[in-house]
Design a protein around this motif. Sequence first.
Motif, PDB file in Angstrom:
ATOM      1  N   SER A 197       0.829  -1.203   0.000  1.00  0.00           N
ATOM      2  CA  SER A 197       0.000   0.000   0.000  1.00  0.00           C
ATOM      3  C   SER A 197       0.861   1.250   0.000  1.00  0.00           C
ATOM      4  O   SER A 197       0.553   2.240  -0.678  1.00  0.00           O
ATOM      5  CB  SER A 197      -0.933  -0.005   1.227  1.00  0.00           C
ATOM      6  OG  SER A 197      -1.863  -1.060   1.143  1.00  0.00           O
ATOM      7  N   ALA A 198       1.956   1.216   0.766  1.00  0.00           N
ATOM      8  CA  ALA A 198       2.863   2.369   0.784  1.00  0.00           C
ATOM      9  C   ALA A 198       3.489   2.584  -0.594  1.00  0.00           C
ATOM     10  O   ALA A 198       3.650   3.731  -1.053  1.00  0.00           O
ATOM     11  CB  ALA A 198       3.955   2.159   1.836  1.00  0.00           C
ATOM     12  N   VAL A 199       3.849   1.498  -1.275  1.00  0.00           N
ATOM     13  CA  VAL A 199       4.413   1.615  -2.619  1.00  0.00           C
ATOM     14  C   VAL A 199       3.381   2.209  -3.574  1.00  0.00           C
ATOM     15  O   VAL A 199       3.676   3.127  -4.350  1.00  0.00           O
ATOM     16  CB  VAL A 199       4.879   0.237  -3.134  1.00  0.00           C
ATOM     17  CG1 VAL A 199       5.279   0.320  -4.604  1.00  0.00           C
ATOM     18  CG2 VAL A 199       6.048  -0.269  -2.302  1.00  0.00           C
ATOM     19  N   VAL A 214       2.841  -6.919  -8.330  1.00  0.00           N
ATOM     20  CA  VAL A 214       1.681  -7.131  -7.468  1.00  0.00           C
ATOM     21  C   VAL A 214       0.503  -7.711  -8.247  1.00  0.00           C
ATOM     22  O   VAL A 214      -0.377  -8.347  -7.682  1.00  0.00           O
ATOM     23  CB  VAL A 214       1.275  -5.793  -6.801  1.00  0.00           C
ATOM     24  CG1 VAL A 214       0.005  -5.940  -5.992  1.00  0.00           C
ATOM     25  CG2 VAL A 214       2.392  -5.300  -5.916  1.00  0.00           C
ATOM     26  N   ARG A 215       0.510  -7.507  -9.542  1.00  0.00           N
ATOM     27  CA  ARG A 215      -0.598  -8.007 -10.355  1.00  0.00           C
ATOM     28  C   ARG A 215      -0.724  -9.523 -10.200  1.00  0.00           C
ATOM     29  O   ARG A 215       0.218 -10.266 -10.386  1.00  0.00           O
ATOM     30  CB  ARG A 215      -0.345  -7.672 -11.828  1.00  0.00           C
ATOM     31  CG  ARG A 215      -1.507  -8.004 -12.741  1.00  0.00           C
ATOM     32  CD  ARG A 215      -1.183  -7.619 -14.166  1.00  0.00           C
ATOM     33  NE  ARG A 215      -2.340  -7.793 -15.042  1.00  0.00           N
ATOM     34  CZ  ARG A 215      -2.326  -7.543 -16.343  1.00  0.00           C
ATOM     35  NH1 ARG A 215      -1.214  -7.105 -16.921  1.00  0.00           N
ATOM     36  NH2 ARG A 215      -3.405  -7.728 -17.059  1.00  0.00           N
ATOM     37  N   GLY A 216      -1.893  -9.975  -9.859  1.00  0.00           N
ATOM     38  CA  GLY A 216      -2.120 -11.396  -9.625  1.00  0.00           C
ATOM     39  C   GLY A 216      -1.975 -11.787  -8.172  1.00  0.00           C
ATOM     40  O   GLY A 216      -2.493 -12.821  -7.755  1.00  0.00           O
ATOM     41  N   ALA A 217      -1.270 -10.975  -7.379  1.00  0.00           N
ATOM     42  CA  ALA A 217      -1.073 -11.295  -5.966  1.00  0.00           C
ATOM     43  C   ALA A 217      -1.830 -10.340  -5.052  1.00  0.00           C
ATOM     44  O   ALA A 217      -2.026 -10.643  -3.880  1.00  0.00           O
ATOM     45  CB  ALA A 217       0.419 -11.264  -5.622  1.00  0.00           C
ATOM     46  N   CYS A 242      -5.230  -5.697  -1.435  1.00  0.00           N
ATOM     47  CA  CYS A 242      -5.002  -4.367  -2.007  1.00  0.00           C
ATOM     48  C   CYS A 242      -5.274  -4.345  -3.510  1.00  0.00           C
ATOM     49  O   CYS A 242      -4.725  -3.514  -4.231  1.00  0.00           O
ATOM     50  CB  CYS A 242      -3.580  -3.888  -1.711  1.00  0.00           C
ATOM     51  SG  CYS A 242      -2.274  -5.001  -2.265  1.00  0.00           S
ATOM     52  N   GLU A 243      -6.124  -5.241  -3.992  1.00  0.00           N
ATOM     53  CA  GLU A 243      -6.401  -5.294  -5.420  1.00  0.00           C
ATOM     54  C   GLU A 243      -7.152  -4.054  -5.897  1.00  0.00           C
ATOM     55  O   GLU A 243      -6.856  -3.516  -6.975  1.00  0.00           O
ATOM     56  CB  GLU A 243      -7.211  -6.557  -5.747  1.00  0.00           C
ATOM     57  CG  GLU A 243      -7.739  -6.631  -7.174  1.00  0.00           C
ATOM     58  CD  GLU A 243      -6.655  -6.540  -8.229  1.00  0.00           C
ATOM     59  OE1 GLU A 243      -6.990  -6.157  -9.370  1.00  0.00           O
ATOM     60  OE2 GLU A 243      -5.478  -6.823  -7.927  1.00  0.00           O
ATOM     61  N   THR A 244      -8.123  -3.580  -5.115  1.00  0.00           N
ATOM     62  CA  THR A 244      -8.869  -2.385  -5.516  1.00  0.00           C
ATOM     63  C   THR A 244      -7.943  -1.186  -5.629  1.00  0.00           C
ATOM     64  O   THR A 244      -8.001  -0.420  -6.603  1.00  0.00           O
ATOM     65  CB  THR A 244      -9.983  -2.088  -4.497  1.00  0.00           C
ATOM     66  OG1 THR A 244     -10.877  -3.198  -4.448  1.00  0.00           O
ATOM     67  CG2 THR A 244     -10.754  -0.836  -4.889  1.00  0.00           C
ATOM     68  N   GLN A 245      -7.060  -1.022  -4.652  1.00  0.00           N
ATOM     69  CA  GLN A 245      -6.105   0.083  -4.686  1.00  0.00           C
ATOM     70  C   GLN A 245      -5.181  -0.033  -5.893  1.00  0.00           C
ATOM     71  O   GLN A 245      -4.883   0.955  -6.563  1.00  0.00           O
ATOM     72  CB  GLN A 245      -5.288   0.101  -3.391  1.00  0.00           C
ATOM     73  CG  GLN A 245      -4.324   1.279  -3.269  1.00  0.00           C
ATOM     74  CD  GLN A 245      -3.501   1.218  -1.997  1.00  0.00           C
ATOM     75  OE1 GLN A 245      -3.587   0.260  -1.227  1.00  0.00           O
ATOM     76  NE2 GLN A 245      -2.694   2.239  -1.766  1.00  0.00           N
ATOM     77  N   ARG A 246      -4.717  -1.255  -6.179  1.00  0.00           N
ATOM     78  CA  ARG A 246      -3.833  -1.454  -7.326  1.00  0.00           C
ATOM     79  C   ARG A 246      -4.544  -1.138  -8.638  1.00  0.00           C
ATOM     80  O   ARG A 246      -3.999  -0.456  -9.503  1.00  0.00           O
ATOM     81  CB  ARG A 246      -3.336  -2.907  -7.351  1.00  0.00           C
ATOM     82  CG  ARG A 246      -2.299  -3.180  -8.435  1.00  0.00           C
ATOM     83  CD  ARG A 246      -2.293  -4.645  -8.825  1.00  0.00           C
ATOM     84  NE  ARG A 246      -3.500  -5.000  -9.549  1.00  0.00           N
ATOM     85  CZ  ARG A 246      -3.675  -4.808 -10.855  1.00  0.00           C
ATOM     86  NH1 ARG A 246      -2.726  -4.248 -11.600  1.00  0.00           N
ATOM     87  NH2 ARG A 246      -4.816  -5.160 -11.440  1.00  0.00           N
ATOM     88  N   TYR A 247      -5.775  -1.614  -8.789  1.00  0.00           N
ATOM     89  CA  TYR A 247      -6.515  -1.397 -10.032  1.00  0.00           C
ATOM     90  C   TYR A 247      -6.758   0.096 -10.260  1.00  0.00           C
ATOM     91  O   TYR A 247      -6.567   0.601 -11.377  1.00  0.00           O
ATOM     92  CB  TYR A 247      -7.846  -2.147  -9.979  1.00  0.00           C
ATOM     93  CG  TYR A 247      -8.696  -1.927 -11.206  1.00  0.00           C
ATOM     94  CD1 TYR A 247      -8.438  -2.621 -12.385  1.00  0.00           C
ATOM     95  CD2 TYR A 247      -9.761  -1.017 -11.184  1.00  0.00           C
ATOM     96  CE1 TYR A 247      -9.216  -2.413 -13.519  1.00  0.00           C
ATOM     97  CE2 TYR A 247     -10.539  -0.806 -12.317  1.00  0.00           C
ATOM     98  CZ  TYR A 247     -10.258  -1.504 -13.471  1.00  0.00           C
ATOM     99  OH  TYR A 247     -11.009  -1.287 -14.600  1.00  0.00           O
ATOM    100  N   GLN A 248      -7.191   0.787  -9.227  1.00  0.00           N
ATOM    101  CA  GLN A 248      -7.442   2.229  -9.365  1.00  0.00           C
ATOM    102  C   GLN A 248      -6.166   2.976  -9.711  1.00  0.00           C
ATOM    103  O   GLN A 248      -6.176   3.906 -10.538  1.00  0.00           O
ATOM    104  CB  GLN A 248      -8.055   2.772  -8.075  1.00  0.00           C
ATOM    105  CG  GLN A 248      -9.460   2.251  -7.801  1.00  0.00           C
ATOM    106  CD  GLN A 248      -9.991   2.680  -6.452  1.00  0.00           C
ATOM    107  OE1 GLN A 248      -9.243   3.166  -5.595  1.00  0.00           O
ATOM    108  NE2 GLN A 248     -11.290   2.496  -6.231  1.00  0.00           N
TER     109      GLN A 248
END
Length: 462
Positions: free
Chosen positions: A315-317, A369-372, A378-384
């Motif tokens: 999340s920090a990244v 992180v994609r896939g993990a 934290c998938e929602t945060q990554r996608y956004q």
Amino acid sequence: MAELSVAHRAVLAQMLERVPDRVLKTLSKAVAKMPGEKARALSAMLADEADDRRRRAIVFAPLLPMFQRRPDGVESLNFPPAVLPRLWKAASSREPELLSALDDYRPIDDNPRMRAVANRICIAAAAAIRDQADIIWPPEGAEPEARLEALAEMALCFDLATLARRGLLTLPDLILRPTPDQLAELRLLIRDSAEVTADGGPRMLEIMFAHLGDASLILRLVVQSSKASNKEGFLSESEMAGFVNRLIAEVEARVGRIAAFKPGGKEDPGPGLRADIAWCAETLSELDVTLQLDPHGSWGTQAREARERINRTLSAVLRSVDKGLDPIMPTKKVQTTGRMSRQAPDLDVQVPNEAVQAAVVLLIVVGAVRGAAQTFGCETQRYQLVQAVLERITAYAEQVIDAVNAGASPDARRSLALAETLAKCLLLIGETEAGRTIRRRAASAGARPNAQTTHEASPRAA
């Protein structure tokens, strides 16, 4: 030229025992091209060594992976590689007349005689370990208690080699979709192993564990070996708990390395960080799917805490990515109409290489992180974030290319290089099509003379 002496042959034989298989093949090819009697004698020794290793691989196949450490670092039962050639020599020399049966072209699974010979030599190996321990594993340089314990384990494993050879045939099916008959055979194998040696069941799973590239798959075998062992309360009290404890320990070690990563660094974290993220995600997911972890139990608590630590790091990244892109996409205010203004690329600024590298490091982690991300929450945060980065980079790169096409860039080559860098940034986060589109537009702009170049070239052409 003279033949090789007995002393030469003895020294060469000792050296060839230590040569890796890949080097042995290279040596064989090189020596085969050399002239002279000694070269021919050496070539024959190399051929004999290759044949001997092929036979050894057939006979010791159930236990060969145990003579090296697991590549993933998970703790496992293993023995020193240097022991293997001495053990083979001691076991195979007991009945040398049987070795020719191992040269049959048919696979051992379809060859009862070859299988019988291989099993017989494995039994001889177990006896040799007990009778010639100091020859097979010299005590010099080894910790006495650890060496004696490992020798005892090695002998017990070779006691199980015959059963293991049979059980390993169904290993691929057991970790995928086993039939009821195959599950019954696994449980019978575990029971038979327990009758051969003390703790034979767990030791048989150790042998199978050595053949699994994905360490977490051992959980499926542990669960399938007993109808009740998918419950944490039962499993934690059984002798099979060691496999879960090792996986949890490796997860914690990798979580520590992941948590040590700090956003803003200028060095590529390398494949190690990406491998750690993927490995933890796969292992934690397998724990969830295979075992019924008690949320308040030891394993359930450790798994939850591991997820939370990785979530905080990732999340920090993700939060730092937007700020990390600012230095590689400099902007300035430009007047539009009246008092209206907007932000546009500042092509007078040269983007420093350090800023590019720092942004690349962040985007590499985002791509990893994609896939993990789903596993770590934290998938929602990554996608956004990915969508926001896609829109931002695409809009900026298009403005840069438009400026080059209009002849408004003070340095067209540098501007197109920036567009190329931005395209690579999109590739790092998995936005392949958008990245390729930018590269195509940049290539087209680079091949087309801009207005300033055309204007300067006209007088000379006249």
